[in-house]
Scaffold this motif. Structure first.
Motif, short mmCIF file in Angstrom:
data_model
loop_
_atom_site.label_atom_id
_atom_site.label_comp_id
_atom_site.label_asym_id
_atom_site.label_seq_id
_atom_site.Cartn_x
_atom_site.Cartn_y
_atom_site.Cartn_z
N SER A 329 0.82 -1.20 0.00
CA SER A 329 0.00 0.00 0.00
C SER A 329 0.85 1.25 0.00
O SER A 329 2.03 1.24 0.38
CB SER A 329 -0.92 0.03 1.24
N VAL A 330 0.25 2.33 -0.46
CA VAL A 330 0.76 3.69 -0.26
C VAL A 330 -0.34 4.44 0.46
O VAL A 330 -1.48 3.96 0.52
CB VAL A 330 1.10 4.35 -1.62
N PRO A 331 -0.04 5.60 1.04
CA PRO A 331 -1.08 6.32 1.77
C PRO A 331 -2.36 6.50 0.95
O PRO A 331 -2.35 7.04 -0.14
CB PRO A 331 -0.42 7.66 2.08
N GLY A 332 -3.45 5.99 1.49
CA GLY A 332 -4.76 6.17 0.86
C GLY A 332 -5.10 5.16 -0.21
O GLY A 332 -6.19 5.22 -0.80
N ARG A 333 -4.20 4.18 -0.49
CA ARG A 333 -4.50 3.27 -1.60
C ARG A 333 -3.76 1.95 -1.43
O ARG A 333 -2.59 1.94 -1.07
CB ARG A 333 -4.10 3.92 -2.92
N THR A 334 -4.49 0.86 -1.66
CA THR A 334 -3.86 -0.46 -1.72
C THR A 334 -3.47 -0.75 -3.16
O THR A 334 -4.30 -0.66 -4.07
CB THR A 334 -4.84 -1.54 -1.21
N LEU A 335 -2.20 -1.07 -3.37
CA LEU A 335 -1.70 -1.29 -4.72
C LEU A 335 -1.90 -2.73 -5.18
O LEU A 335 -2.30 -2.98 -6.32
CB LEU A 335 -0.20 -0.94 -4.78
N THR A 336 -1.62 -3.67 -4.31
CA THR A 336 -1.74 -5.08 -4.67
C THR A 336 -1.81 -5.92 -3.40
O THR A 336 -1.45 -5.44 -2.30
CB THR A 336 -0.56 -5.54 -5.55
#
Length: 510
Positions: A329-336
């Motif tokens: 994840s990055v702040p505010g979003r799950t990438l995978t």
């Protein structure tokens, strides 16, 4: 049409001429690839053709160039920082020509670029778009000006595989005359119809510009054949010349010995020997004239050279990385989610995926796990070089942090093999081109003794002439490599396995 007549460009800093007496004509359908080593003036040429004020601070020029009705359409390597901070709508609205387009014209332009027309009115920051979307938005502003000629400086930078394939198709179908720079050899091979090759010979003191109406791949092959033929002919001529010259020297030495031993009481023999010496001297003058007419050995830029020590090996089957990650994840979003990755020595792995999917984030996490390991010697080359080195230091200082004389000599020798001049070795690294900085980081990896390399887009700034050498060095690296790259040549020639980062984790590339 683009017409360049007797154009010469000289850099003010070191008074080095990078382009000399260039003549070039481009017409409809011509797609001319500008190639050359890092620092040979490729981007400077495009900036000058676009707007001479872009180079006035560091270069002087003479000669002339002209276009059709209007100025050319220029796509710089990167959007300005202020443009990236603003929205897509604001970026496009800054162009009066784009603002003047009708709704139908905007729809046609979006269709040509394969872009959702809604992107033209988006309030999202330009920086939040993927690399491919940013290139399309920037091209939209360029094309709205209805240019006669396109000048494209590294349009393939930071594009994922899908965007690269789209760009290749769009460039190949464009009828506008096009002068472009790219480090992507696959794109050069598939798009170019002709080549402008900028070289700096004799330790970067003698510029040469070659124009060939051949696609890039055919030009490289034809150039290699021509250089090989010229070298063979030159060496054969020299071998025959040397044999005849040796025979002449033996004759001369024999006459000289006879002259030194002839008796003064034998004037007849002395006159005969003197006459014979005149003939020998005449033969010597003829040899000097023949020497000047010998086929010249071919002149070309010496290729870069880089190698990694054999001590960088990783035992076969050794666990380099065993990663299980429920979520990235990055702040505010799950990438995978659900990443499972095993890397075992001496494997060379490449990770690909769409822009923004989290490849660099994943690679940073891998680096944070491997760099502290004591059973491995890992080294990391980030995409942003400033994250790895102090760009205020010179290349010699960066490669020789201890400051010792032996280390300095070794560093200078290595930089010389990568075609740095003495002046470039003494400059702050921040003043060097992206390709020169890339080679500097690769040189530091070679000196580090690392047996695991973590590489984020290692070839993105390398010229198509340096790229093959660096790929061979990385392909021969005896350790393990974990890389992120969209360089199709790198993937095919260096990597033994390629995985795609998707929202579901890492999957084999089809």
């Amino acid at each position: 049409m683009l017409q360049i007549n007797d154009l010469t460009i000289t850099c003010r800093r070191d008074l080095r001429t990078v382009v000399e007496h260039l003549n070039l004509t481009l017409g409809p359908g011509d797609r001319c690839a500008v190639i050359g080593e890092e620092g040979n003036g490729k981007s400077t040429l495009l900036r000058l053709l676009c707007d001479r004020s872009l180079v006035e601070g560091y270069a002087e020029w003479s000669g002339s160039f002209s276009f059709g009705r209007d100025r050319p359409g220029y796509l710089a390597q990167e959007a300005a920082v202020s443009e990236l901070a603003g929205s897509a709508r604001e970026f496009l609205a800054a162009s009066a020509a784009f603002e003047a387009l009708t709704g139908r014209e905007r729809a046609a332009l979006a269709g040509e670029l394969g872009l959702d027309i809604g992107a033209f009115a988006s309030e999202r920051p330009l920086s939040s778009f993927s690399g491919g979307e940013r290139v399309k938005l920037r091209l939209a502003r360029v094309l709205a000006e209805q240019p006669d000629v396109l000048l494209l400086d590294e349009p393939s930078n930071d594009l994922d595989l899908d965007a690269l394939e789209w760009l290749e198709g769009w460039m190949a179908g464009c009828r506008l005359p096009m002068l472009f720079v790219s480090h992507d050899e696959a794109l050069l091979e598939r798009v170019s119809t002709m080549v402008l090759h900028l070289e700096l010979l004799r330790r970067k003191t003698a510029p040469r510009a070659t124009v060939a109406r051949l696609p890039y791949g055919e030009y490289v092959a034809a150039r290699s054949r021509a250089l090989s033929r010229q070298e063979q002919a030159a060496r054969k001529e020299r071998e025959e010349f040397d044999r005849q010259l040796e025979r002449y020297r033996r004759i001369r030495q024999k006459v000289e010995r006879a002259q030194s031993s002839v008796s003064r009481q034998d004037p007849h023999s002395g006159r005969l020997l003197k006459k014979k010496m005149h003939s020998v001297q005449s033969m010597g003058r003829r040899f000097e004239r023949e020497r000047e007419r010998l086929t010249a050995l071919p002149e070309f830029e010496e290729p870069v050279f880089l190698s990694f020590p054999s001590t960088s090996a990783v035992p076969r089957g050794k666990a380099v990385l065993e990663l299980e990650l429920p979520e990235l994840s990055v702040p505010g979003r799950t990438l995978t989610r659900d990443i499972r990755l095993g890397v075992y020595g001496p494997e060379k792995l490449c990770i690909v995926g769409p822009n923004g999917c989290g490849k660099t984030t994943l690679l940073r996490l891998i680096a944070s796990e491997l760099l502290p390991r004591r059973d491995l010697r890992a080294a990391y080359m980030p995409q942003d070089y400033a994250d790895a080195v102090d760009l205020s230091q010179t290349p010699v200082e960066l490669l020789n942090p201890s400051g010792g004389r032996a280390g300095e000599e070794r560093s200078r020798e290595l930089l010389g093999s990568l075609r740095y001049t003495s002046d470039e070795m003494a400059r702050p690294a921040g003043e060097l081109s992206g390709g020169q900085r890339a080679k500097l980081l690769l040189a530091s990896l070679a000196l580090s003794g690392a047996n695991v390399l973590i590489l984020d887009e290692p070839t993105r700034n390398l010229s198509p002439l340096s790229g093959p050498v660096i790929r061979r060095a990385l392909g021969a690296f005896p350790g393990a490599i974990i890389a992120v790259s969209h360089d199709r040549k790198f993937m095919g020639e260096v990597c033994s396995r390629t995985l795609v980062l998707t929202p579901r984790g890492l999957e084999p590339l089809d």
